[in-house]
Scaffold this motif. Sequence first.
Motif, PDB file in Angstrom:
ATOM      1  N   ARG A  49      -9.545  -5.436  -7.232  1.00 45.03           N
ATOM      2  CA  ARG A  49     -10.508  -4.332  -7.379  1.00 45.03           C
ATOM      3  C   ARG A  49     -10.445  -3.417  -6.163  1.00 45.03           C
ATOM      4  N   TRP A  50     -10.476  -3.972  -4.970  1.00 45.75           N
ATOM      5  CA  TRP A  50     -10.424  -3.144  -3.756  1.00 45.75           C
ATOM      6  C   TRP A  50      -9.126  -2.362  -3.684  1.00 45.75           C
ATOM      7  N   PRO A  53      -6.166   4.128  -8.046  1.00 48.83           N
ATOM      8  CA  PRO A  53      -7.350   4.275  -8.904  1.00 48.83           C
ATOM      9  C   PRO A  53      -7.069   4.707 -10.340  1.00 48.83           C
ATOM     10  N   ARG A  54      -5.923   5.292 -10.597  1.00 48.48           N
ATOM     11  CA  ARG A  54      -5.627   5.760 -11.952  1.00 48.48           C
ATOM     12  C   ARG A  54      -4.859   4.752 -12.784  1.00 48.48           C
ATOM     13  N   TRP A  55      -4.434   3.643 -12.174  1.00 44.08           N
ATOM     14  CA  TRP A  55      -3.532   2.729 -12.853  1.00 44.08           C
ATOM     15  C   TRP A  55      -4.121   1.328 -12.913  1.00 44.08           C
ATOM     16  N   SER A  72       2.196   5.843  -7.330  1.00 45.02           N
ATOM     17  CA  SER A  72       1.113   6.660  -7.886  1.00 45.02           C
ATOM     18  C   SER A  72       1.486   8.128  -7.891  1.00 45.02           C
ATOM     19  N   LYS A 131       0.840  -1.201   0.000  1.00 38.30           N
ATOM     20  CA  LYS A 131       0.000   0.000   0.000  1.00 38.30           C
ATOM     21  C   LYS A 131       0.871   1.246   0.000  1.00 38.30           C
ATOM     22  N   HIS A 185      -7.241  -1.467  -6.183  1.00 37.03           N
ATOM     23  CA  HIS A 185      -7.326  -0.462  -7.247  1.00 37.03           C
ATOM     24  C   HIS A 185      -8.145   0.747  -6.777  1.00 37.03           C
ATOM     25  N   GLU A 186      -9.300   0.491  -6.200  1.00 36.49           N
ATOM     26  CA  GLU A 186     -10.173   1.579  -5.759  1.00 36.49           C
ATOM     27  C   GLU A 186      -9.523   2.417  -4.656  1.00 36.49           C
ATOM     28  N   ASP A 187      -8.829   1.761  -3.732  1.00 37.58           N
ATOM     29  CA  ASP A 187      -8.306   2.456  -2.565  1.00 37.58           C
ATOM     30  C   ASP A 187      -6.886   3.008  -2.720  1.00 37.58           C
ATOM     31  N   TYR A 188      -6.052   2.352  -3.534  1.00 39.08           N
ATOM     32  CA  TYR A 188      -4.635   2.717  -3.548  1.00 39.08           C
ATOM     33  C   TYR A 188      -4.058   3.080  -4.915  1.00 39.08           C
TER      34      TYR A 188
END
Length: 117
Positions: free
Chosen positions: A70-71, A78-80, A45, A38, A73-76
């Motif tokens: 998915r989780w 989101p642009r990649w 990022s 994380k 991606h959404e939390d840590y």
Amino acid sequence: MDATVLDVDGAPVRLASTWAERPIVLVLLRHFGCLFCKEQAAEMSAIGDAIERLGAGLVFIGSGSAQYARWFHEDYAPRWPVYSDAELVTYRALEARRGFRSSVNPRTMWLGLRAIL
């Protein structure tokens, strides 16, 4: 390396397709719940735009299910793009080390404390 990974919806993706049009920075995550991962995602990022300005892309791969991807991606990240490699095909191809001794040692304990703080 032409492994198949899963996107955040569980659809298969040929990993080689991610660098077909431009180079990528491939970030291997231990697993999607890893504190260090994380932290690494946040750091990568933060420089993702600079990576893109240099003509490359940023891609994360973790060793968990597509739902965990998915989780994450959404939390840590989101642009990649974030992909799941539950079978560890990419890890083996890259000869990434695994195991208790490579994971738990004084250095990782110190880094873990730093990440928590």
